[in-house]
Structure formats: structure tokens, C-alpha cells
Design an enzyme around this catalytic site. Structure first.
Site, PDB file in Angstrom:
ATOM      1  N   LYS A  48       0.841  -1.205   0.000  1.00  0.00           N
ATOM      2  CA  LYS A  48       0.000   0.000   0.000  1.00  0.00           C
ATOM      3  C   LYS A  48       0.873   1.251   0.000  1.00  0.00           C
ATOM      4  O   LYS A  48       2.074   1.169   0.305  1.00  0.00           O
ATOM      5  CB  LYS A  48      -0.894  -0.023   1.244  1.00  0.00           C
ATOM      6  CG  LYS A  48      -0.113  -0.032   2.555  1.00  0.00           C
ATOM      7  CD  LYS A  48      -0.956  -0.544   3.713  1.00  0.00           C
ATOM      8  CE  LYS A  48      -0.204  -0.398   5.034  1.00  0.00           C
ATOM      9  NZ  LYS A  48      -0.895  -1.087   6.131  1.00  0.00           N
ATOM     10  N   TYR A 260      16.092  30.610   8.596  1.00  0.00           N
ATOM     11  CA  TYR A 260      14.899  31.387   8.943  1.00  0.00           C
ATOM     12  C   TYR A 260      14.749  31.564  10.446  1.00  0.00           C
ATOM     13  O   TYR A 260      15.059  30.653  11.221  1.00  0.00           O
ATOM     14  CB  TYR A 260      13.649  30.685   8.413  1.00  0.00           C
ATOM     15  CG  TYR A 260      13.460  30.779   6.922  1.00  0.00           C
ATOM     16  CD1 TYR A 260      13.409  32.017   6.280  1.00  0.00           C
ATOM     17  CD2 TYR A 260      13.313  29.622   6.158  1.00  0.00           C
ATOM     18  CE1 TYR A 260      13.218  32.097   4.901  1.00  0.00           C
ATOM     19  CE2 TYR A 260      13.122  29.692   4.782  1.00  0.00           C
ATOM     20  CZ  TYR A 260      13.078  30.932   4.163  1.00  0.00           C
ATOM     21  OH  TYR A 260      12.886  30.992   2.813  1.00  0.00           O
TER      22      TYR A 260
END
Ligand code: PLP
Length: 377
Positions: A48, A260
Site C-alpha cells: 500500500k 529562517y
């Protein structure tokens, strides 16, 4: 395929700044290990979510070549994409069946795993006796009929399922009491389905010993190189390696800040390797060296490696770029154009996941689309 052949699936290998390699030979070895541990039970495979991010179109046929005949996917669309590659396999759909997926289920000869009395009624009313599997919930409260509903189903007029199954909630913790309770409860309901194949064990369940092996096992994470048991040395072979390219080496002064938010202040004059990978590639922002909430709870951030030496992430991981502290490496040991390991022999899947505040499963399934991918065998 010739041994050690390497083929790039997409992206120019020379132009990319981030690359993934999937070792299909290691995958096959992991499957054989799960098969051997499964004893007399057949060993299937959970493929999956694009085979846990590794590429179901390459992984599933490779496992079929090893002798795997039972494949588990989440929905009918995943199954339909695999059917042409697996013409002879049983493909089970974990999410079951509903009106919108019924046509796909029939067209591709899929085996829906029926998860509720409503799905059972729908399938039995419409499917003309075609094969289905029945999921019985034994303690997870996620998918499956309750044991009482399953018993009622077995006494009704519905044709019997081809497989009954259940799923462990705590198989990553072998000592958790719920494991034995689930094994007992599953065994207590099986007489209602005598002569019908049974399946309980995922990867972690396979390591619990023979009691939950029954007729068919369903390993997932172990095939892709994750040890299914928490906090043990990894027993599986590494399947996924990831690397990022050093784009720029820069020198910065003590007292300056990086990335940042100016969240990381350099405590010494530093050499910084700026690399072409970021959170868009599944190098999670939570792995930042500083400036994310996880770092107050788990001080150590993510790290990469150069020639077996760990190099820490400094400052915040950004969308496309990440900074590593290479001050401790000898002068000239790392240059623009070199590759930094993100996953592989030095940085394990578990370590990378822990640094990002997540688990191996989520790390693999969130690898982005930008990596140049190659497959080796
Ligand atoms: C995903 C899944 C598996 C495989 O689990 P792993 O822990 O990855 O081995 C098996 N069974 C069910 C029902 C699943 O959802």
C-alpha cells in the site's frame, strides 16, 4: 535484470540535488527472511501507499519473482494500477468495498477485505458469490466486524469468505498484553470459519512467534528495511538510501545566525554545507537543528553523514535547502558537488524518523517526488 544494474526512473541523475536509491535485492532478502520466519504460513506483502513510498510498480513485481502471491493495498485504485503487473496474484483491498469502488473491484478481480456489516451486506447482495476476505476487529477499533458481528455473519446466508483476518495494535511492543489478548480472541472466533484461511501477523506479528502466523502473513515495514519492533538493533537490510548534493560551502562567524527565524546562533566560527534537500523532499522540518518545537523536547536534531562521519543539521530546514555544520571535518574534506548521506549505512531509518519526531513508516511514505530515483538489484 543484471546484478548491480542501476536504472534512473525519472529526473536527470546529473542535474538533481537529491537522490534516492531502492535496493530491490535487499528488499527480496528481507521478504525471504519474513517468509522463513512465517514457518508454514504463506508470506504476503503490504504494498500500500506506493509500497511505503519505494515504488510499488518496481517492488511488487520483484516480490512476485521471489514467490509472493498475496499483495495488500489500501484502495481499489492502487490495486488497479498493480493488476497488469501482477496478473496471477491475489490482490486484497484493505479499505474494503463501497458503491464507488465496486466496478473497479470486479474489473480487476480484486479481493475486498470486508470491514463492517454494511460492507458485507453490500458485497454479498451484489457480487454474485465472488471471493472476499473478512476483517475481524480484535482490539484496535479501526477496521473489521466485532467478534459478535463476525459470528452472526458466519451463521447468516452469506457465502463464506476466502480469508478471515485481524490486525495487531501493539506488535511493535512484543511485551504488550494486548498482543496475547488479540491472538486469543482471534483464535476463539476462528471455529466459526472452519476450513477458511486466517491471517493475523504484520511484520511485528511475525516476530511474535508462531502463534499468530496461521495461514498467511502480511509484512510491510520489514520488507522496506524498518525493524518492526521499537528500540531494538535493526535486523533488516537497508533498502532505501538517500543523498543530497552540497551546493555551497560557506564560512560564517561566531555570533551570526543561520536560516529562517535566526533560530540558531553560531557559537564558533563555522563552515556550513548548504545542501539541495528540504521539507518538500520529506526531510521533515521537525528535524531542524533549532527553531522548531520538537527541539525543546528532543535536543538533538537530524543529521547527515559524509564518509561515515555524522554532520548535524543547523538552523531550520527549509523547503528546498538544508544547512549542515561541517566545521569539525578536516579542511577540504567536503566540497560543493559532494553528496551527503541522509538515509543509509550511517543514518538509519529509525534515527532519521526519531529526529523528525515520527516513525519509519511516515518517513518513507512522505518522501517527496523530486528525488532522482534509481533501483539496484
Ligand atoms: C499496513 C498493514 C500491514 C503491514 O503492517 P507492517 O507493520 O508495515 O508490517 C498489515 N496488515 C494491515 C491490516 C495493515 O494495515
Amino acid at each position: 535484470m543484471t546484478s548491480s544494474a542501476s536504472t534512473f526512473e525519472h529526473g536527470s541523475p546529473s542535474a538533481t540535488t537529491t537522490r534516492l536509491s531502492v535496493d530491490l535485492g535487499a528488499l527480496a532478502e528481507n521478504w525471504r527472511k519474513m517468509r522463513d520466519l512465517s514457518g508454514s504460513a504463506r508470506c504476503g506483502a503490504a504494498v500500500k501507499a506506493n509500497a511505503y513510498g519505494t515504488g510499488a510498480d518496481r517492488v511488487a513485481p520483484r516480490l512476485a519473482r521471489e514467490g509472493c502471491r498475496d499483495f495488500f493495498v489500501a484502495d481499489a485504485n492502487e490495486a488497479a494500477a498493480l493488476r497488469p503487473l501482477l496478473p496471477d496474484a491475489r490482490i486484497y483491498v484493505l479499505n474494503g468495498v463501497f458503491e464507488g469502488s465496486f466496478a473497479q473491484t470486479l474489473a480487476h478481480d480484486l479481493i475486498p477485505i470486508i470491514n463492517s456489516p454494511e460492507q458485507a451486506a453490500f458485497w454479498c447482495a451484489n457480487a454474485d458469490g465472488r471471493a472476499y476476505a473478512l476483517h475481524i476487529d480484535t482490539g484496535m477499533n479501526r477496521m473489521g466486524l466485532t467478534p459478535e458481528e463476525a459470528a452472526a455473519h458466519s451463521q447468516g446466508s452469506a457465502p463464506p469468505p476466502c480469508l478471515v483476518m485481524s490486525h495487531f495494535a501493539c506488535a511493535d511492543d512484543p511485551d504488550h498484553p494486548l498482543n496475547q489478548e488479540q491472538i486469543k480472541l482471534f483464535d476463539s472466533i476462528r471455529p466459526c470459519f472452519s476450513g477458511i484461511e486466517a491471517s493475523l501477523a504484520n511484520s511485528g506479528g511475525i516476530f511474535l512467534g508462531s502463534a499468530p502466523h496461521h495461514d498467511l502473513t502480511r509484512p510491510g515495514i520489514a520488507l522496506y528495511g524498518g525493524d518492526p519492533v521499537s528500540d531494538v538493533p535493526n535486523r533488516m537490510r537497508t533498502v532505501v538510501t538517500a543523498q543530497t548534493r552540497v551546493l555551497v560551502i560557506r564560512n560564517a562567524k561566531a555570533g551570526q545566525t543561520v536560516s529562517y527565524g535566526a533560530a540558531h546562533t553560531l557559537t564558533r566560527d563555522s563552515r556550513i554545507a548548504v545542501c539541495g534537500v528540504g521539507y518538500a523532499d520529506g526531510f521533515h522540518r521537525n528535524g531542524s537543528g533549532a527553531g522548531v518545537p520538537l527541539r525543546s523536547a528532543v535536543p538533538q536534531g537530524a543529521f547527515g553523514a559524509i564518509n561515515g562521519t555524522r554532520i548535524p543539521v543547523i538552523g531550520k530546514i527549509t523547503m528546498d535547502l538544508t544547512m549542515f555544520d561541517v566545521t569539525d571535518l578536516p579542511d577540504g574534506a567536503v566540497n560543493a558537488g559532494d553528496w551527503v548521506e541522509l538515509l543509509g549505512p550511517t543514518v538509519s531509518l529509525e534515527q532519521a524518523a526519531t529526529a523528525a519526531g515520527t516513525i519509519s513508516y511516515e518517513l518513507l511514505t512522505s518522501l517527496g517526488q523530486r528525488h532522482a530515483r534509481s533501483y539496484v538489484d
